[in-house]
Structures are given as structure tokens and as C-alpha cells.
Design a protein around this motif. Structure first.
Motif, mmCIF file in Angstrom:
data_model
loop_
_atom_site.group_PDB
_atom_site.id
_atom_site.type_symbol
_atom_site.label_atom_id
_atom_site.label_comp_id
_atom_site.label_asym_id
_atom_site.label_seq_id
_atom_site.Cartn_x
_atom_site.Cartn_y
_atom_site.Cartn_z
ATOM 1 N N ASN A 209 0.833 -1.206 0.000
ATOM 2 C CA ASN A 209 0.000 0.000 0.000
ATOM 3 C C ASN A 209 0.866 1.253 0.000
ATOM 4 O O ASN A 209 1.315 1.696 1.040
ATOM 5 C CB ASN A 209 -0.918 -0.012 1.217
ATOM 6 C CG ASN A 209 -1.872 1.171 1.223
ATOM 7 O OD1 ASN A 209 -2.013 1.861 0.224
ATOM 8 N ND2 ASN A 209 -2.499 1.410 2.357
ATOM 9 N N PRO A 210 1.084 1.827 -1.172
ATOM 10 C CA PRO A 210 0.449 1.481 -2.444
ATOM 11 C C PRO A 210 1.344 0.698 -3.394
ATOM 12 O O PRO A 210 2.551 0.614 -3.218
ATOM 13 C CB PRO A 210 0.202 2.861 -3.054
ATOM 14 C CG PRO A 210 1.422 3.642 -2.610
ATOM 15 C CD PRO A 210 1.790 3.110 -1.259
ATOM 16 N N ASP A 222 5.480 0.331 -1.122
ATOM 17 C CA ASP A 222 5.467 0.103 0.329
ATOM 18 C C ASP A 222 5.128 -1.367 0.559
ATOM 19 O O ASP A 222 4.378 -1.956 -0.228
ATOM 20 C CB ASP A 222 4.434 1.018 1.021
ATOM 21 C CG ASP A 222 4.572 1.037 2.542
ATOM 22 O OD1 ASP A 222 5.602 0.547 3.068
ATOM 23 O OD2 ASP A 222 3.649 1.546 3.208
HETATM 24 MG MG MG Z 1 2.064 2.875 2.699
#
Ligand code: MG
Ligand code: ADP
Length: 228
Positions: A209-210, A222
Motif C-alpha cells: 500500500n500502495p 510500500d
Molecule cells: Mg504505505
């Protein structure tokens, strides 16, 4: 094996997560695109191979959502690195965290932010979730679920379920996302023989994310691996 070490080290931390760099090394090993990056100590010189603009991220054993504590800075130059690190240390301290080091990465080109995650469901295997990142996921809860292992067709079906899929296809003059690259990424995570299938039971949740999907790439910028 490496992953066994990652698990042991994670258990010794308050947050019981792999470090972002550890998580990304596992993603990269199964062919998932991640930004080029290095971990350095504060004050240590940055190796020469990373291209500007840079993204600087805090490494801290207790920090989960880095941005909430001022732990992410995008569009940084080498010349600014020292100053950014000093600001980051102060900001983290305000939130009760210690800055243990920096993850410095290449800034990937802008695109659509997707979230892809998986949770181990007892007796079912992995439940996989995809959604459009940012406001769409939080406000509209525009997400789709499936059970691993997912075929490419099932992955595409999940993406088609998203109301925001029009945005990915370049609605309103936006960037047309490389959807095949996104499907490949999700397949390397949750497809037959994908990363999820290879993880020991101790790993109970993964969040990418993302994932930034531009017109030519889908990159996991991430990575959170949670140890149960
Ligand atoms: Mg993140
Ligand atoms: P957090 O722990 O707050 O979720 P992230 O690593 O997700 O931190 O970074 C926060 C935001 O910064 C991301 O949602 C993305 O918009 C941007 N970002 C992070 N890494 C990169 C990168 N390598 N290239 C471009 N943008 C990035």
C-alpha cells in the motif's frame, strides 16, 4: 533461511513486522517490481547509484504508518538528504519514535495508487484484497476480495469489480494504467506458486500500500509483512 531470520527478528520488535527493506527483498525475489533503494544510517553517505529525485523513509522499530509521523519525504535531492534526516528525527521524536536509519529509494513515476493485501484466514488460506488507494478506498470502500491461489482471469474479474476501474483505464484524461503489469504483480503475489503460497504460517498479513501503476509499470512502493 532468510525468511526464518526475518520472522525471529520481527518477533523481537514491538511491531512484529518485517522491515520495509526485508519485505521488498522478498517481493523482488519473486519478480515483483520494487523501487531501487538502500538502507543507510543517519549521517552515512548515500551510495552513488541511486538517481534523483529520491524518496526518504524513516526506519524505526515502533513505527507502522510512516507518513503519520513525518517519516516519508518524496522528491528529495542528495544535497537535501542531511537536512531531511534531521527534520525526520525531530518529527519522529514528537510522536515517540526513534529514527534508527533511513531507507532511501528512487522515486517512481506518478501513476494510480492501488492497494493489494492478503490476510491469512484460518482454514481458508489467504484472503486477497485489491482496491484503489487513497480516498477511494477509505471513503467509498471500493475493494474486491478473492481467495488465493488466483488465476489471472480471477484477478482481472476482481479489478473489474472496482467502481474506480474506469479511472485505471484512463477516464477523464488521466494516465492509462498498465493493467496487465498490475495483474502480473498480483499473480506473483497471489497466483499459483506465488509468494503467498511460499510463506510460513508465522506470516499472517501482507499489505502492499500502495502499488503505483503508471502507463509502463506496476511498482510496490510500500510493503508490510505482519508476523502473528
Ligand atoms: Mg504505505
Ligand atoms: P506509509 O508508511 O505512510 O504508508 P509509504 O511507504 O506508503 O508510507 O509512503 C507514503 C506515500 O509516499 C505513498 O503512498 C506514495 O504516494 C509515496 N511514495 C512512497 N514511496 C515512493 C516511491 N519510491 N516513489 C514514489 N512515491 C512514493
Amino acid at each position: 533461511e532468510t525468511i526464518v531470520e526475518f520472522i525471529a527478528q520481527a518477533r523481537n520488535r514491538e511491531s512484529a513486522m518485517f522491515t520495509e527493506a526485508e519485505g521488498k527483498s522478498l517481493l523482488s525475489a519473486c519478480g515483483i517490481d520494487t523501487p531501487q533503494g538502500v538502507e543507510i544510517a543517519v549521517g552515512q553517505e548515500l551510495p552513488g547509484h541511486l538517481r534523483e529525485p529520491l524518496v526518504v523513509k524513516a526506519i524505526s522499530a515502533t513505527l507502522v504508518h510512516k507518513s503519520d509521523a513525518g517519516g516519508v519525504r518524496v522528491g528529495v535531492t542528495r544535497a537535501e538528504l542531511e537536512e531531511v534526516a534531521a527534520q525526520m528525527r525531530e518529527s519522529l521524536a514528537d510522536f515517540g519514535h526513534t529514527l534508527d536509519g533511513l531507507l532511501v529509494e528512487e522515486m517512481v513515476p506518478a501513476g494510480h495508487e492501488i492497494i493489494a493485501g492478503a490476510v491469512r484466514a484460518p482454514g481458508l488460506g489467504w484472503t486477497v484484497m485489491v482496491g484503489l488507494g487513497g480516498v477511494l478506498v477509505e471513503v467509498f470502500e471500493d475493494v474486491a476480495f478473492g481467495l488465493a491461489p488466483l488465476s489471472n482471469e480471477q484477478i482481472l474479474d476482481m479489478l473489474q469489480e472496482l467502481r474506480g476501474m474506469k479511472v485505471l483505464n484512463g477516464a477523464r484524461g488521466g494516465v492509462k494504467a498498465d493493467v496487465p503489469a498490475l495483474v502480473t504483480l498480483i499473480s506473483r503475489l497471489a497466483g499459483p506458486g506465488g509468494l503467498l503460497a511460499s510463506l510460513p504460517d508465522d506470516v499472517v498479513e501482507i499489505d502492499l500500500n500502495p502499488v503505483i501503476v503508471s502507463d509502463t509499470r506496476a511498482v510496490a512502493v510500500d510493503a508490510r509483512f505482519v508476523v502473528g
